[in-house]
Design an enzyme around this catalytic site. Structure first.
Site, PDB file in Angstrom:
ATOM      1  N   CYS A 143      12.489   6.033  32.428  1.00 37.06           N
ATOM      2  CA  CYS A 143      12.885   7.402  32.800  1.00 37.06           C
ATOM      3  C   CYS A 143      14.376   7.667  32.604  1.00 37.06           C
ATOM      4  CB  CYS A 143      12.469   7.693  34.238  1.00 37.06           C
ATOM      5  SG  CYS A 143      10.699   7.582  34.468  1.00 37.06           S
ATOM      6  N   HIS A 150      16.554  13.934  36.792  1.00 31.31           N
ATOM      7  CA  HIS A 150      15.247  13.443  36.348  1.00 31.31           C
ATOM      8  C   HIS A 150      14.204  14.006  37.302  1.00 31.31           C
ATOM      9  CE1 HIS A 150      11.924  11.070  35.174  1.00 31.31           C
ATOM     10  NE2 HIS A 150      11.956  10.249  36.211  1.00 31.31           N
ATOM     11  N   ASN A 152       6.312  14.211  36.078  1.00 28.61           N
ATOM     12  CA  ASN A 152       7.319  13.269  35.599  1.00 28.61           C
ATOM     13  C   ASN A 152       7.040  12.958  34.127  1.00 28.61           C
ATOM     14  OD1 ASN A 152       8.939  11.088  34.991  1.00 28.61           O
ATOM     15  ND2 ASN A 152       8.455   9.938  36.856  1.00 28.61           N
TER      16      ASN A 152
HETATM   17  N1  COA Z   1      -3.625  11.570  47.207  1.00 29.53           N
HETATM   18  C1  COA Z   1      -3.901  11.294  48.505  1.00 29.53           C
HETATM   19  N2  COA Z   1      -3.451  10.188  49.125  1.00 29.53           N
HETATM   20  C2  COA Z   1      -2.686   9.344  48.422  1.00 29.53           C
HETATM   21  C3  COA Z   1      -2.359   9.569  47.067  1.00 29.53           C
HETATM   22  C4  COA Z   1      -2.871  10.723  46.465  1.00 29.53           C
HETATM   23  N3  COA Z   1      -2.626  11.043  45.188  1.00 29.53           N
HETATM   24  N4  COA Z   1      -1.579   8.568  46.633  1.00 29.53           N
HETATM   25  C5  COA Z   1      -1.406   7.729  47.657  1.00 29.53           C
HETATM   26  N5  COA Z   1      -2.085   8.199  48.729  1.00 29.53           N
HETATM   27  C6  COA Z   1      -2.178   7.611  50.062  1.00 29.53           C
HETATM   28  C7  COA Z   1      -1.985   6.123  50.056  1.00 29.53           C
HETATM   29  O1  COA Z   1      -3.205   5.456  49.757  1.00 29.53           O
HETATM   30  C8  COA Z   1      -1.520   5.884  51.470  1.00 29.53           C
HETATM   31  O2  COA Z   1      -2.652   5.859  52.304  1.00 29.53           O
HETATM   32  P1  COA Z   1      -2.726   4.842  53.554  1.00 29.53           P
HETATM   33  O3  COA Z   1      -1.584   5.243  54.443  1.00 29.53           O
HETATM   34  O4  COA Z   1      -4.073   5.135  54.116  1.00 29.53           O
HETATM   35  O5  COA Z   1      -2.577   3.488  52.971  1.00 29.53           O
HETATM   36  C9  COA Z   1      -0.720   7.113  51.818  1.00 29.53           C
HETATM   37  O6  COA Z   1      -1.119   8.118  50.863  1.00 29.53           O
HETATM   38  C10 COA Z   1       0.776   6.928  51.737  1.00 29.53           C
HETATM   39  O7  COA Z   1       1.081   6.236  50.527  1.00 29.53           O
HETATM   40  P2  COA Z   1       2.549   6.041  50.029  1.00 29.53           P
HETATM   41  O8  COA Z   1       2.518   5.350  48.712  1.00 29.53           O
HETATM   42  O9  COA Z   1       3.354   5.440  51.143  1.00 29.53           O
HETATM   43  O10 COA Z   1       2.976   7.581  49.859  1.00 29.53           O
HETATM   44  P3  COA Z   1       4.383   8.179  49.573  1.00 29.53           P
HETATM   45  O11 COA Z   1       4.746   9.182  50.579  1.00 29.53           O
HETATM   46  O12 COA Z   1       5.394   7.120  49.247  1.00 29.53           O
HETATM   47  O13 COA Z   1       4.135   9.010  48.230  1.00 29.53           O
HETATM   48  C11 COA Z   1       4.574   8.757  45.896  1.00 29.53           C
HETATM   49  C12 COA Z   1       3.714   8.344  47.057  1.00 29.53           C
HETATM   50  C13 COA Z   1       4.129   7.995  44.675  1.00 29.53           C
HETATM   51  C14 COA Z   1       4.409  10.244  45.691  1.00 29.53           C
HETATM   52  C15 COA Z   1       6.057   8.438  46.224  1.00 29.53           C
HETATM   53  O14 COA Z   1       6.153   7.129  46.705  1.00 29.53           O
HETATM   54  C16 COA Z   1       6.972   8.577  45.069  1.00 29.53           C
HETATM   55  O15 COA Z   1       7.175   9.666  44.562  1.00 29.53           O
HETATM   56  N6  COA Z   1       7.606   7.447  44.656  1.00 29.53           N
HETATM   57  C17 COA Z   1       8.615   7.422  43.635  1.00 29.53           C
HETATM   58  C18 COA Z   1       8.030   7.830  42.352  1.00 29.53           C
HETATM   59  C19 COA Z   1       9.007   7.734  41.286  1.00 29.53           C
HETATM   60  O16 COA Z   1      10.061   8.279  41.389  1.00 29.53           O
HETATM   61  N7  COA Z   1       8.595   7.039  40.249  1.00 29.53           N
HETATM   62  C20 COA Z   1       9.201   6.967  39.034  1.00 29.53           C
HETATM   63  C21 COA Z   1      10.632   6.682  39.070  1.00 29.53           C
HETATM   64  S1  COA Z   1      11.082   7.196  37.523  1.00 29.53           S
END
Ligand code: COA
Length: 332
Positions: free
Chosen positions: A118, A259, A289
């Site tokens: 990214c 980004h 993204n």
């Molecule tokens: N829909 C519903 N529930 C979802 C889900 C979805 N698409 N994806 C994950 N969950 C659930 C998980 O299973 C978890 O459930 P649990 O508590 O029962 O185990 C819960 O939501 C929380 O998961 P978590 O991964 O802690 O969520 P989060 O708030 O961190 O959000 C992202 C997930 C991916 C949106 C977030 O972590 C994120 O944006 N991360 C950075 C991404 C990024 O910048 N990546 C690239 C860098 S270039």
């Protein structure tokens, strides 16, 4: 010192036609429009058509940037494509783009790819700036282009909701004067390779469970929560580093072009800069993204709709797999 600056004289972008909205996605994996919007800010993303390749997206974005710059493909001296989803293992997508653009010919201009996930566009801009500021090149095309949908695991709700396809490009010209790239800052920390990666490849072999004779295509895997925390820290640091290196105050920045990974990450960087969201270019809601394409896509949007004006101070930043992160400060 040559006194030359790399000035962005044209921007362009291209998005595939197909839109994949959250509601449609919720029929494919166990998620909801509400969850995706509240956790990421994303409403829809674009998906490349069958047979539509990263080089096709890159070429279209490059053509538009050249049109804006008022240059022909033959005027270019250098092409750099930042991508994580190249058409082929080799040769570089930039070679394919050179041919598709019509920038092949007697000069045989150099064309190569950069892989920094990214942060790829910021890395590519950094490299191009060195060629231009040293006087080695007069005009360069820098493209960020991805068909990330091809390496997404469409059964993993934690990742498939995030990514989209697209391309953005800039044409740079070596010029005297105040306008142009003021500084770039890039970093990497290889300790975090496993938090965000697509396994499988020519050297390491097939991803688990696939035919070991074939390199195969690994799907993007991410420990989202940990990546999130590191991204917020890394981007906060890069913003401080950029301001400090140029002896600038937060209030000197007119536009943040971040980004586009997650609206919550974008907001936290804006807060760090004491910027209102009306000074931040946001496309993540409509693009998701798009990895290396996200910064130039957002930049092109804000240049074309007239938000970014000559004299404005524009701060671009990105964070991604590697981990890699970086920034580019530009006086428009
Ligand atoms: N829909 C519903 N529930 C979802 C889900 C979805 N698409 N994806 C994950 N969950 C659930 C998980 O299973 C978890 O459930 P649990 O508590 O029962 O185990 C819960 O939501 C929380 O998961 P978590 O991964 O802690 O969520 P989060 O708030 O961190 O959000 C992202 C997930 C991916 C949106 C977030 O972590 C994120 O944006 N991360 C950075 C991404 C990024 O910048 N990546 C690239 C860098 S270039």
């Amino acid at each position: 010192m040559s006194g030359l600056r790399a000035r962005i004289i044209g921007t362009g972008s291209y998005l595939p036609e197909r839109r994949l909205g959250n509601v449609e996605l919720a029929k494919m994996v166990d998620t909801s429009d509400e969850w995706i919007k509240s956790r990421t800010g994303i409403s829809e993303r674009r998906i490349a058509a069958e047979g539509e390749l990263t080089s096709d997206l890159a070429t279209k974005a490059g053509q538009k940037a050249l049109e804006k710059a008022g240059l022909a493909p033959k005027d270019l001296d250098l092409i750099i494509v930042a991508t994580t989803t190249p058409d082929l293992i080799f040769p570089a997508t930039a070679s394919i783009v050179q041919k598709k653009l019509g920038a092949d010919g007697p000069k045989n201009i150099p064309a190569f790819d950069i892989q920094a996930v990214c942060t790829g566009f910021i890395y590519a801009l950094t490299v191009a700036e060195k060629f231009l500021a040293s006087g080695s090149c007069k005009h360069a095309l820098v493209v960020g282009a991805e068909t990330f949908s091809r390496i997404v695991d469409w059964e993993d709700r934690g990742t498939c909701i995030l990514f989209g396809d697209g391309a953005g490009a800039v044409v740079l010209s070596a010029e005297q004067g105040d306008a142009g790239i003021i500084s770039t800052h890039i970093h990497a920390d290889g300790n975090y390779v496993d938090l965000l990666r697509a396994s499988g490849g020519p050297s390491s072999g097939a991803p688990d469970g696939q035919d070991p004779r074939l390199p195969g295509l690994g799907a993007a895997q991410m420990r989202g929560n940990e990546v999130y925390k590191r991204a917020v820290v890394g981007l906060g640091q890069i913003v401080d580093e950029t301001l400090e290196a140029n002896n600038l105050q937060k209030s000197d920045i007119d536009w943040l072009v971040p980004h586009q990974a997650n609206l919550r990450i974008i907001k936290s960087t804006a807060k760090r800069l004491s910027m209102g969201m009306d000074q931040v270019v946001v496309t993540v809601d409509r693009h998701g993204n798009t990895s290396a394409a996200s910064v130039p896509l957002a930049l092109d949007e804000a240049v074309r709709d007239g938000r970014i004006q000559p004299g404005h101070m524009v701060l671009m930043e990105a964070f991604g797999g590697g981990f890699t992160w970086g920034s580019a400060l530009v006086r428009w």
